[in-house]
Design an enzyme around this catalytic site. Structure first.
Site, mmCIF file in Angstrom:
data_model
loop_
_atom_site.group_PDB
_atom_site.id
_atom_site.type_symbol
_atom_site.label_atom_id
_atom_site.label_comp_id
_atom_site.label_asym_id
_atom_site.label_seq_id
_atom_site.Cartn_x
_atom_site.Cartn_y
_atom_site.Cartn_z
ATOM 1 N N CYS A 24 29.579 25.210 -5.040
ATOM 2 C CA CYS A 24 30.241 26.513 -4.874
ATOM 3 C C CYS A 24 30.337 26.905 -3.403
ATOM 4 O O CYS A 24 29.328 27.200 -2.762
ATOM 5 C CB CYS A 24 29.450 27.560 -5.667
ATOM 6 N N CYS A 27 29.133 30.441 -2.524
ATOM 7 C CA CYS A 27 27.669 30.514 -2.574
ATOM 8 C C CYS A 27 27.072 30.128 -1.225
ATOM 9 O O CYS A 27 26.083 30.717 -0.786
ATOM 10 C CB CYS A 27 27.125 29.584 -3.659
#
Length: 100
Positions: A24, A27
């Site tokens: 991600c 993230c």
């Protein structure tokens, strides 16, 4: 000294759950913000990293559908939930509301 000790006893346990995945991109953008907060707040809250690929049961329990998701909890339950990259000021406000 005794006043500070009593204050520590009265403080709620505050946890910031960081739901993420290694793949991600957003993230990875969120990580430095959380690391700075953790350093600056010196133990006033706990960070629990939850890799959704490895801990799907926890992600399902918290109904995580998008990443990153941050969940701030205290002894009374969930105080705030953020989806997507969240700015430091917003996280700090939620941590203060939670009693950190």
């Amino acid at each position: 000294m005794r006043g500070a000790w009593q204050l520590a006893l009265n403080r709620m346990t505050v946890t910031l759950k960081d739901f993420y995945a290694d793949w991600c991109g957003p993230c990875k953008t969120q990580d430095p913000i959380l690391e700075e907060l953790e350093d600056d707040w010196e133990g006033r809250f706990e960070v629990e990293k939850v890799n959704v690929d490895e801990q799907q049961d926890v992600a399902n329990e918290y109904q995580v559908r998008s990443l990153p998701t941050l969940v701030i909890e205290n002894d009374d339950g969930i105080v705030e939930r953020f989806v997507g990259v969240t700015q430091r000021d917003d996280i700090e406000d939620a941590l203060e509301s939670a009693g950190a």
